[in-house]
Design a protein around this motif. Structure first.
Motif, short mmCIF file in Angstrom:
data_model
loop_
_atom_site.label_atom_id
_atom_site.label_comp_id
_atom_site.label_asym_id
_atom_site.label_seq_id
_atom_site.Cartn_x
_atom_site.Cartn_y
_atom_site.Cartn_z
N TRP A 152 0.84 -1.20 0.00
CA TRP A 152 0.00 0.00 0.00
C TRP A 152 0.87 1.25 0.00
O TRP A 152 1.95 1.27 0.61
CB TRP A 152 -0.89 0.03 1.24
CG TRP A 152 -1.82 -1.12 1.38
CD1 TRP A 152 -1.61 -2.28 2.07
CD2 TRP A 152 -3.14 -1.24 0.84
NE1 TRP A 152 -2.70 -3.11 1.98
CE2 TRP A 152 -3.66 -2.49 1.24
CE3 TRP A 152 -3.93 -0.39 0.06
CZ2 TRP A 152 -4.93 -2.92 0.89
CZ3 TRP A 152 -5.20 -0.81 -0.29
CH2 TRP A 152 -5.69 -2.07 0.11
N SER A 153 0.38 2.29 -0.65
CA SER A 153 1.11 3.55 -0.69
C SER A 153 0.14 4.71 -0.72
O SER A 153 -1.09 4.52 -0.78
CB SER A 153 2.02 3.61 -1.92
OG SER A 153 1.25 3.86 -3.09
N ALA A 154 0.68 5.91 -0.73
CA ALA A 154 -0.17 7.10 -0.80
C ALA A 154 -1.03 7.10 -2.05
O ALA A 154 -2.15 7.63 -2.05
CB ALA A 154 0.70 8.36 -0.75
N GLY A 155 -0.54 6.49 -3.12
CA GLY A 155 -1.26 6.46 -4.37
C GLY A 155 -2.53 5.64 -4.33
O GLY A 155 -3.36 5.72 -5.25
N ASP A 156 -2.72 4.84 -3.29
CA ASP A 156 -3.94 4.04 -3.16
C ASP A 156 -5.09 4.84 -2.55
O ASP A 156 -6.23 4.36 -2.53
CB ASP A 156 -3.67 2.81 -2.29
CG ASP A 156 -2.74 1.82 -2.98
OD1 ASP A 156 -3.11 1.36 -4.07
OD2 ASP A 156 -1.66 1.53 -2.45
N HIS A 157 -4.78 6.03 -2.02
CA HIS A 157 -5.80 6.90 -1.43
C HIS A 157 -6.58 6.21 -0.31
O HIS A 157 -7.76 6.49 -0.10
CB HIS A 157 -6.75 7.43 -2.51
CG HIS A 157 -6.03 8.14 -3.61
ND1 HIS A 157 -5.33 9.32 -3.41
CD2 HIS A 157 -5.87 7.83 -4.92
CE1 HIS A 157 -4.78 9.70 -4.55
NE2 HIS A 157 -5.08 8.81 -5.47
N LEU A 158 -5.89 5.35 0.41
CA LEU A 158 -6.44 4.73 1.61
C LEU A 158 -6.01 5.57 2.80
O LEU A 158 -4.85 5.99 2.87
CB LEU A 158 -5.89 3.31 1.75
CG LEU A 158 -6.39 2.45 2.89
CD1 LEU A 158 -7.86 2.09 2.68
CD2 LEU A 158 -5.55 1.16 2.99
N PRO A 159 -6.90 5.86 3.75
CA PRO A 159 -6.44 6.61 4.93
C PRO A 159 -5.26 5.92 5.61
O PRO A 159 -5.22 4.68 5.70
CB PRO A 159 -7.69 6.62 5.82
CG PRO A 159 -8.83 6.48 4.89
CD PRO A 159 -8.34 5.57 3.80
N LEU A 160 -4.32 6.70 6.09
CA LEU A 160 -3.12 6.14 6.70
C LEU A 160 -3.46 5.16 7.82
O LEU A 160 -2.89 4.06 7.89
CB LEU A 160 -2.24 7.28 7.25
CG LEU A 160 -0.97 6.84 7.96
CD1 LEU A 160 0.01 6.23 6.98
CD2 LEU A 160 -0.32 8.02 8.68
N ALA A 161 -4.37 5.53 8.70
CA ALA A 161 -4.71 4.66 9.83
C ALA A 161 -5.30 3.34 9.35
O ALA A 161 -5.06 2.28 9.95
CB ALA A 161 -5.67 5.37 10.78
#
Length: 275
Positions: A152-161
């Motif tokens: 997972w990375s920032a590019g997946d647009h999943l909240p960090l938590a």
């Protein structure tokens, strides 16, 4: 809208791989990195690939490195959460121990039902630094249906938590997370560090592992074969059994062990880093 599959590229060059090990392993790792940074090793400039506890520490390192010394106190809260679940009969420690020791999976019933992205965020938000998911941070989890790893990375647009919750969903002791129709488990189900999943552009890798792993030598050899310079740091044993890694009584022990190991290793690692 479904989350994107493409990972956002972080800085090429040096990768710091942070392995799993529960709240106590996170405490050891944070203290080790704090000590190495104090010795002048620029860890905060690295790309980071975190698995489980490594995802937690990686978030602090890439968002608020000055907050690393606070991680053990936060992990004491996480360990207390585990203790409450154990008291409520919501844990299957045999399965958890099997994952940590690379042995056959446990046969106990699933300890917790899958949770949503929103629930996952609520579970971890107060234990992480404030701020968006950094481009330099990636974390690993495993699909329960396919058994395949996902970085997972920032590019997946999943909240960090929620990403941290996916990577820390240790079978037996933490709930898996439902994202895009798949149920995601702790990246440690695959290997303790997943070091072989670092970006192909990386030329130097420092692997930090709270737990020994039978896969670590294989992963290091694969990276070396790709032309990477590789250095591994494995925690000196400071616990008696795997379940100690979720026990609040070992948080300070782990942090002290990490700080001591940093003092011992700093000169050698500084020389390796600058070579």
């Amino acid at each position: 809208m479904p989350f994107e599959e493409n990972a956002e590229a972080g800085r090429p060059g040096t990768a710091l791989v942070l392995g799993g090990g529960g709240p106590v392993g996170a405490s050891w790792t944070s203290a080790l990195l704090t000590g190495l940074a104090a010795a002048g090793i620029p860890l905060a400039d690295c790309d980071v690939l975190g698995t489980s506890a490594g995802a937690v520490v990686g978030a602090w390192l890439t968002i608020d490195p000055d907050g690393l010394p606070n991680v053990p106190a936060l992990m004491r809260d996480r360990a207390a959460w585990h203790a409450r679940n154990a008291s409520a009969g919501l844990q299957d420690t045999a399965t958890f121990e099997a994952v940590l020791t690379d042995s056959a999976p446990g046969t106990g019933r699933p300890a917790m039902a899958p949770i949503s992205v929103d629930q996952a965020g609520d579970l971890w938000r107060d234990l992480l630094p404030a701020g968006p998911w950094p481009a330099r941070l990636r974390m690993v989890s495993v699909g329960a249906t396919t058994g395949a790893a996902r970085v997972w990375s920032a590019g997946d647009h999943l909240p960090l938590a929620a990403g941290v919750a996916c990577s820390t969903a240790a079978p037996g002791i933490a709930p898996p997370v439902r994202v895009d129709g798949e149920t995601w488990l702790d990246g440690g189900v695959r290997t303790g560090t997943n070091a072989d999943l670092v970006d192909a552009s990386v030329t130097r890798v420092l692997v930090v592992a709270p737990l020994p792993s039978a896969d670590l030598a294989t992963e290091a050899a694969l990276l070396t074969g790709r032309g990477c310079r590789v250095r591994t740091v494995v925690a000196q044993r400071f616990y008696a059994k795997p379940t100690d890694l979720i026990d609040a009584r070992f948080v300070d022990v782990g942090a002290a062990a990490g700080a001591e190991q940093a003092r011992d290793l700093a000169p050698e690692l500084a020389a390796w880093w600058s070579a």
